[in-house]
Design a protein around this motif. Structure first.
Motif, PDB file in Angstrom:
ATOM      1  N   ASN A 178       2.972   5.962  45.880  1.00 17.81           N
ATOM      2  CA  ASN A 178       2.220   4.778  46.315  1.00 17.81           C
ATOM      3  C   ASN A 178       2.345   3.574  45.385  1.00 17.81           C
ATOM      4  O   ASN A 178       1.441   2.748  45.294  1.00 17.81           O
ATOM      5  CB  ASN A 178       0.735   5.137  46.476  1.00 17.81           C
ATOM      6  CG  ASN A 178       0.520   6.266  47.457  1.00 17.81           C
ATOM      7  OD1 ASN A 178       0.957   6.200  48.598  1.00 17.81           O
ATOM      8  ND2 ASN A 178      -0.119   7.330  46.993  1.00 17.81           N
ATOM      9  N   ARG A 179       3.440   3.509  44.654  1.00 18.72           N
ATOM     10  CA  ARG A 179       3.706   2.332  43.830  1.00 18.72           C
ATOM     11  C   ARG A 179       4.994   1.676  44.309  1.00 18.72           C
ATOM     12  O   ARG A 179       5.955   2.354  44.633  1.00 18.72           O
ATOM     13  CB  ARG A 179       3.840   2.704  42.351  1.00 18.72           C
ATOM     14  CG  ARG A 179       2.515   2.933  41.656  1.00 18.72           C
ATOM     15  CD  ARG A 179       2.726   3.251  40.175  1.00 18.72           C
ATOM     16  NE  ARG A 179       1.469   3.296  39.444  1.00 18.72           N
ATOM     17  CZ  ARG A 179       0.696   4.369  39.361  1.00 18.72           C
ATOM     18  NH1 ARG A 179       1.057   5.463  39.991  1.00 18.72           N
ATOM     19  NH2 ARG A 179      -0.433   4.320  38.686  1.00 18.72           N
ATOM     20  N   THR A 180       4.974   0.375  44.336  1.00 12.60           N
ATOM     21  CA  THR A 180       6.157  -0.387  44.746  1.00 12.60           C
ATOM     22  C   THR A 180       6.535  -1.343  43.633  1.00 12.60           C
ATOM     23  O   THR A 180       5.694  -2.103  43.148  1.00 12.60           O
ATOM     24  CB  THR A 180       5.882  -1.180  46.036  1.00 12.60           C
ATOM     25  OG1 THR A 180       5.466  -0.283  47.071  1.00 12.60           O
ATOM     26  CG2 THR A 180       7.138  -1.909  46.483  1.00 12.60           C
ATOM     27  N   TYR A 181       7.771  -1.276  43.211  1.00  6.29           N
ATOM     28  CA  TYR A 181       8.251  -2.187  42.172  1.00  6.29           C
ATOM     29  C   TYR A 181       9.766  -2.299  42.289  1.00  6.29           C
ATOM     30  O   TYR A 181      10.423  -1.466  42.917  1.00  6.29           O
ATOM     31  CB  TYR A 181       7.857  -1.699  40.765  1.00  6.29           C
ATOM     32  CG  TYR A 181       8.305  -0.301  40.435  1.00  6.29           C
ATOM     33  CD1 TYR A 181       9.559  -0.057  39.876  1.00  6.29           C
ATOM     34  CD2 TYR A 181       7.472   0.790  40.683  1.00  6.29           C
ATOM     35  CE1 TYR A 181       9.973   1.214  39.573  1.00  6.29           C
ATOM     36  CE2 TYR A 181       7.880   2.078  40.380  1.00  6.29           C
ATOM     37  CZ  TYR A 181       9.121   2.281  39.823  1.00  6.29           C
ATOM     38  OH  TYR A 181       9.531   3.564  39.528  1.00  6.29           O
ATOM     39  N   LYS A 182      10.286  -3.335  41.691  1.00  2.00           N
ATOM     40  CA  LYS A 182      11.727  -3.580  41.756  1.00  2.00           C
ATOM     41  C   LYS A 182      12.481  -2.471  41.033  1.00  2.00           C
ATOM     42  O   LYS A 182      12.154  -2.112  39.905  1.00  2.00           O
ATOM     43  CB  LYS A 182      12.044  -4.932  41.105  1.00  2.00           C
ATOM     44  CG  LYS A 182      13.476  -5.375  41.300  1.00  2.00           C
ATOM     45  CD  LYS A 182      13.699  -6.765  40.737  1.00  2.00           C
ATOM     46  CE  LYS A 182      15.128  -7.240  40.969  1.00  2.00           C
ATOM     47  NZ  LYS A 182      15.359  -8.589  40.411  1.00  2.00           N
ATOM     48  N   GLY A 183      13.480  -1.926  41.696  1.00  2.32           N
ATOM     49  CA  GLY A 183      14.277  -0.862  41.102  1.00  2.32           C
ATOM     50  C   GLY A 183      13.736   0.526  41.361  1.00  2.32           C
ATOM     51  O   GLY A 183      14.286   1.511  40.846  1.00  2.32           O
ATOM     52  N   LYS A 184      12.678   0.651  42.170  1.00  4.40           N
ATOM     53  CA  LYS A 184      12.090   1.969  42.433  1.00  4.40           C
ATOM     54  C   LYS A 184      13.098   2.908  43.089  1.00  4.40           C
ATOM     55  O   LYS A 184      13.155   4.092  42.761  1.00  4.40           O
ATOM     56  CB  LYS A 184      10.852   1.822  43.310  1.00  4.40           C
ATOM     57  CG  LYS A 184      10.182   3.163  43.634  1.00  4.40           C
ATOM     58  CD  LYS A 184       8.932   3.006  44.483  1.00  4.40           C
ATOM     59  CE  LYS A 184       8.328   4.367  44.807  1.00  4.40           C
ATOM     60  NZ  LYS A 184       7.086   4.244  45.612  1.00  4.40           N
ATOM     61  N   MET A 185      13.893   2.376  44.020  1.00 12.81           N
ATOM     62  CA  MET A 185      14.872   3.212  44.721  1.00 12.81           C
ATOM     63  C   MET A 185      15.897   3.794  43.747  1.00 12.81           C
ATOM     64  O   MET A 185      16.306   4.956  43.877  1.00 12.81           O
ATOM     65  CB  MET A 185      15.586   2.404  45.802  1.00 12.81           C
ATOM     66  CG  MET A 185      16.533   3.234  46.661  1.00 12.81           C
ATOM     67  SD  MET A 185      17.342   2.267  47.938  1.00 12.81           S
ATOM     68  CE  MET A 185      18.385   1.192  46.946  1.00 12.81           C
ATOM     69  N   ILE A 186      16.286   3.004  42.760  1.00 13.98           N
ATOM     70  CA  ILE A 186      17.256   3.484  41.766  1.00 13.98           C
ATOM     71  C   ILE A 186      16.650   4.598  40.924  1.00 13.98           C
ATOM     72  O   ILE A 186      17.293   5.623  40.665  1.00 13.98           O
ATOM     73  CB  ILE A 186      17.716   2.311  40.875  1.00 13.98           C
ATOM     74  CG1 ILE A 186      18.459   1.273  41.706  1.00 13.98           C
ATOM     75  CG2 ILE A 186      18.615   2.818  39.743  1.00 13.98           C
ATOM     76  CD1 ILE A 186      18.832   0.016  40.950  1.00 13.98           C
ATOM     77  N   VAL A 187      15.403   4.409  40.504  1.00 11.79           N
ATOM     78  CA  VAL A 187      14.715   5.433  39.711  1.00 11.79           C
ATOM     79  C   VAL A 187      14.555   6.715  40.522  1.00 11.79           C
ATOM     80  O   VAL A 187      14.808   7.822  40.035  1.00 11.79           O
ATOM     81  CB  VAL A 187      13.337   4.924  39.237  1.00 11.79           C
ATOM     82  CG1 VAL A 187      12.571   6.031  38.520  1.00 11.79           C
ATOM     83  CG2 VAL A 187      13.497   3.718  38.319  1.00 11.79           C
TER      84      VAL A 187
END
Length: 217
Positions: free
Chosen positions: A34-43
Motif C-alpha cells: 500500500n505504498r506508492t513511490y517512484k521506482g517501486k516497480m524496479i524494487v
C-alpha cells in the motif's frame, strides 16, 4: 551411504533458512504494501528475481558475492578464519535467497488485504506505525503470515541448483535431499535415490497440506 543424513541436514538447513528469510521478507512486505513511490516497480522486480531466475544463476551470483575475490567474502573469511563457500552456512544462504520471494509475496498480499479503515482508526487513536502493524495489521493477516513462512520452508526444502553451486555436495555437511538424489542417480544407485525422492515428496505433501489447512482451502 547414510540415508538419514541428507534428510536431517535438509530439515536443519531449511528451518534456519526460512527464519533467516522471514525477517527481511516481513519488513520488505510491510514497507511495500500500500505504498506508492517512484521506482517501486524496479524494487519489486528485484525482490522477486530469485523466484524466476534459474537456480544456477542464483548460485553463481552467491559465489561472486561471497567468494574469496569479493570484499564481503574476504571479510567473512577474516572474521571466521574460513571461507563461507562450500559450508553448511552456504546451504542456509542459498535456501534463504530462493525462499525469500515466496514469503515476501504472500506476506505482502496479506498486509494489503487488511481493512485500511481499521488501520486508520488505530492511527487516529494515537497508535504509531509500529503499533498499527503489531496490533492490527499482523493479527488480521496471520493466515498469510503463517502460510508465507510455510511456503518459504517448502521452497527451501526443495532447493537444488543454487545449493549445489554455492554449498556443494559434502556428505554429512551440505548434502541435502535434492543434491543427494542427484548424486545417487548419477552414480547409478537408483534405489537409494528413489527412497530420498519418496521422503521429500512425503515431506512436501505434508507441508502443502498444512498450508491449505491454514488458508482454509
Amino acid at each position: 551411504m547414510d540415508f538419514w543424513s541428507p534428510i536431517q541436514i535438509s530439515i536443519k538447513v531449511t528451518l534456519i533458512a526460512s527464519m533467516v528469510a522471514f525477517l527481511p521478507a516481513i519488513i520488505a512486505a510491510w514497507w511495500m504494501a500500500n505504498r506508492t513511490y517512484k521506482g517501486k516497480m524496479i524494487v519489486e522486480t528485484f525482490l522477486m528475481l530469485p523466484l524466476v531466475l534459474p537456480p544456477t544463476v542464483v548460485g553463481f551470483g552467491l559465489l561472486v558475492l561471497f567468494g574469496n575475490q569479493s570484499w564481503l567474502g574476504k571479510g567473512i573469511e577474516w572474521l571466521f578464519q574460513q571461507p563461507i563457500v562450500f559450508t553448511w552456512w552456504a546451504a542456509v544462504i542459498a535456501a534463504s535467497v530462493v525462499a525469500f520471494p515466496l514469503i515476501y509475496q504472500t506476506l505482502k498480499t496479506g498486509f494489503e488485504s487488511v481493512d485500511k479503515e481499521l488501520e486508520d482508526a488505530a492511527r487516529s487513536m494515537g497508535a504509531n506505525e509500529w503499533q498499527v502493524f503489531r496490533y492490527v495489521t499482523l493479527p488480521l493477516s496471520w493466515r498469510f503470515t503463517l502460510s508465507g513462512y510455510m511456503l518459504g520452508f517448502t521452497r527451501g526444502l526443495g532447493e537444488f541448483g543454487a545449493t549445489l553451486m554455492f554449498a556443494g555436495d559434502i556428505p554429512g555437511e551440505t548434502e541435502t535431499i535434492p543434491t543427494a538424489i542427484f548424486m545417487a542417480a548419477e552414480s547409478g544407485n537408483m534405489t537409494l535415490a528413489s527412497y530420498w525422492v519418496v521422503s521429500i515428496v512425503v515431506l512436501s505433501f505434508i507441508l502443502m497440506s498444512v498450508i491449505h489447512k491454514i488458508r482454509g482451502t
